[in-house]
Motif scaffolding. Structure first.
Motif, PDB file in Angstrom:
ATOM      1  N   ASN A 171      48.226  54.625  44.026  1.00  0.00           N
ATOM      2  CA  ASN A 171      47.896  54.321  45.420  1.00  0.00           C
ATOM      3  C   ASN A 171      47.822  52.820  45.666  1.00  0.00           C
ATOM      4  O   ASN A 171      48.166  52.356  46.758  1.00  0.00           O
ATOM      5  CB  ASN A 171      46.590  55.007  45.816  1.00  0.00           C
ATOM      6  N   GLN A 172      47.408  52.065  44.683  1.00  0.00           N
ATOM      7  CA  GLN A 172      47.377  50.608  44.822  1.00  0.00           C
ATOM      8  C   GLN A 172      48.787  50.047  44.966  1.00  0.00           C
ATOM      9  O   GLN A 172      49.026  49.152  45.777  1.00  0.00           O
ATOM     10  CB  GLN A 172      46.657  49.974  43.639  1.00  0.00           C
ATOM     11  N   PHE A 173      49.718  50.588  44.186  1.00  0.00           N
ATOM     12  CA  PHE A 173      51.113  50.145  44.331  1.00  0.00           C
ATOM     13  C   PHE A 173      51.654  50.522  45.706  1.00  0.00           C
ATOM     14  O   PHE A 173      52.360  49.738  46.338  1.00  0.00           O
ATOM     15  CB  PHE A 173      51.998  50.730  43.235  1.00  0.00           C
ATOM     16  N   ARG A 174      51.331  51.710  46.170  1.00  0.00           N
ATOM     17  CA  ARG A 174      51.777  52.129  47.506  1.00  0.00           C
ATOM     18  C   ARG A 174      51.211  51.207  48.582  1.00  0.00           C
ATOM     19  O   ARG A 174      51.898  50.861  49.535  1.00  0.00           O
ATOM     20  CB  ARG A 174      51.358  53.567  47.768  1.00  0.00           C
ATOM     21  N   LEU A 175      49.956  50.820  48.409  1.00  0.00           N
ATOM     22  CA  LEU A 175      49.334  49.889  49.345  1.00  0.00           C
ATOM     23  C   LEU A 175      50.047  48.536  49.304  1.00  0.00           C
ATOM     24  O   LEU A 175      50.314  47.937  50.349  1.00  0.00           O
ATOM     25  CB  LEU A 175      47.854  49.711  49.006  1.00  0.00           C
ATOM     26  N   ALA A 176      50.381  48.074  48.117  1.00  0.00           N
ATOM     27  CA  ALA A 176      51.073  46.787  47.984  1.00  0.00           C
ATOM     28  C   ALA A 176      52.407  46.811  48.728  1.00  0.00           C
ATOM     29  O   ALA A 176      52.788  45.829  49.371  1.00  0.00           O
ATOM     30  CB  ALA A 176      51.283  46.444  46.517  1.00  0.00           C
ATOM     31  N   VAL A 177      53.119  47.930  48.664  1.00  0.00           N
ATOM     32  CA  VAL A 177      54.400  48.048  49.363  1.00  0.00           C
ATOM     33  C   VAL A 177      54.212  47.943  50.872  1.00  0.00           C
ATOM     34  O   VAL A 177      55.064  47.402  51.572  1.00  0.00           O
ATOM     35  CB  VAL A 177      55.112  49.380  48.994  1.00  0.00           C
ATOM     36  N   LYS A 178      53.086  48.418  51.377  1.00  0.00           N
ATOM     37  CA  LYS A 178      52.838  48.437  52.820  1.00  0.00           C
ATOM     38  C   LYS A 178      52.207  47.145  53.352  1.00  0.00           C
ATOM     39  O   LYS A 178      51.954  47.036  54.543  1.00  0.00           O
ATOM     40  CB  LYS A 178      51.911  49.606  53.166  1.00  0.00           C
ATOM     41  N   HIS A 215      50.031  46.835  35.746  1.00  0.00           N
ATOM     42  CA  HIS A 215      49.141  47.112  36.862  1.00  0.00           C
ATOM     43  C   HIS A 215      49.402  46.109  37.980  1.00  0.00           C
ATOM     44  O   HIS A 215      49.939  45.024  37.745  1.00  0.00           O
ATOM     45  CB  HIS A 215      47.684  47.062  36.411  1.00  0.00           C
ATOM     46  N   VAL A 216      49.025  46.460  39.184  1.00  0.00           N
ATOM     47  CA  VAL A 216      49.341  45.651  40.367  1.00  0.00           C
ATOM     48  C   VAL A 216      48.956  44.193  40.172  1.00  0.00           C
ATOM     49  O   VAL A 216      49.735  43.296  40.464  1.00  0.00           O
ATOM     50  CB  VAL A 216      48.652  46.213  41.635  1.00  0.00           C
ATOM     51  N   ASP A 217      47.750  43.954  39.677  1.00  0.00           N
ATOM     52  CA  ASP A 217      47.294  42.570  39.580  1.00  0.00           C
ATOM     53  C   ASP A 217      48.073  41.762  38.545  1.00  0.00           C
ATOM     54  O   ASP A 217      48.015  40.535  38.541  1.00  0.00           O
ATOM     55  CB  ASP A 217      45.788  42.488  39.338  1.00  0.00           C
ATOM     56  N   CYS A 218      48.840  42.429  37.674  1.00  0.00           N
ATOM     57  CA  CYS A 218      49.681  41.736  36.696  1.00  0.00           C
ATOM     58  C   CYS A 218      51.136  41.634  37.144  1.00  0.00           C
ATOM     59  O   CYS A 218      51.837  40.692  36.789  1.00  0.00           O
ATOM     60  CB  CYS A 218      49.639  42.470  35.356  1.00  0.00           C
ATOM     61  N   VAL A 219      51.599  42.599  37.907  1.00  0.00           N
ATOM     62  CA  VAL A 219      53.008  42.706  38.290  1.00  0.00           C
ATOM     63  C   VAL A 219      53.345  41.876  39.525  1.00  0.00           C
ATOM     64  O   VAL A 219      54.455  41.383  39.664  1.00  0.00           O
ATOM     65  CB  VAL A 219      53.356  44.201  38.543  1.00  0.00           C
ATOM     66  N   VAL A 220      52.378  41.710  40.416  1.00  0.00           N
ATOM     67  CA  VAL A 220      52.645  41.077  41.701  1.00  0.00           C
ATOM     68  C   VAL A 220      52.155  39.634  41.710  1.00  0.00           C
ATOM     69  O   VAL A 220      51.041  39.336  41.282  1.00  0.00           O
ATOM     70  CB  VAL A 220      51.964  41.877  42.837  1.00  0.00           C
ATOM     71  N   ASN A 221      53.008  38.773  42.214  1.00  0.00           N
ATOM     72  CA  ASN A 221      52.630  37.381  42.460  1.00  0.00           C
ATOM     73  C   ASN A 221      52.328  37.287  43.954  1.00  0.00           C
ATOM     74  O   ASN A 221      53.238  37.306  44.774  1.00  0.00           O
ATOM     75  CB  ASN A 221      53.784  36.454  42.068  1.00  0.00           C
TER      76      ASN A 221
END
Length: 160
Positions: free
Chosen positions: A55-62, A117-123
């Motif tokens: 769900n965190q990844f889905r949120l990041a996409v949005k 995880h989101v906090d590692c994958v996303v800049n």
């Protein structure tokens, strides 16, 4: 502010898929060990945490335009990880593992997944977004250590 690239959205979507596959694996383990209520409950709890990660990844996409600068993971690694998790699921469906085997496999998988995880994958473009996702992950980022504790307890119990 730049629009999120299609490549970034694809990688984030596949990361969410990895988390959902991990959830499927842990629910499968819970089914394998349903005779031990505590062990089954532990697997279900870890599965729900994986669902939260998805769900965190889905949120990041949005997120709004410009919130994400880039993803920092090689798309090949994401694809390969997805194949690995599916392979483990297929193996468990073919042959039920012992608790020790399931725990060892899950520990190894969690150590591998921790860098996805989101906090590692996303800049993140905005520091506030980074802090937000980091705080969400901090709540349940200790799967490997919890699984290791259960594994150690199982080994100790067998040694008696």
């Amino acid at each position: 502010m730049a629009r999120m690239s299609v490549d970034t959205m694809v990688v984030l979507g596949k990361c969410a898929e990895i988390e959902l596959k991990s959830m499927e694996l842990y629910d499968l383990y819970a089914d394998c060990f349903e005779h031990d209520v505590d062990v089954a409950r532990m697997w279900r709890r870890v599965a729900r945490e994986e669902e939260n990660h998805a769900n965190q990844f889905r949120l990041a996409v949005k997120m709004k335009e410009g919130a994400i600068r880039a993803v920092t993971v090689d798309p090949w690694k994401v694809d390969n990880t997805l194949r690995v998790v599916q392979s483990i699921i297929d193996g468990v469906k073919r042959s039920r593992p012992s608790l020790e085997e399931a725990l060892r496999s899950a520990i190894k998988l969690e150590e591998h997944l921790s860098c996805l995880h989101v906090d590692c994958v996303v800049n993140f473009e905005d520091e506030q977004y980074r802090k937000f996702f980091h705080a969400m992950m901090a709540c349940d980022n200790s799967h490997a250590s919890r699984l290791q504790e259960v594994y150690d307890e199982q080994v100790k119990t067998r040694g008696r």
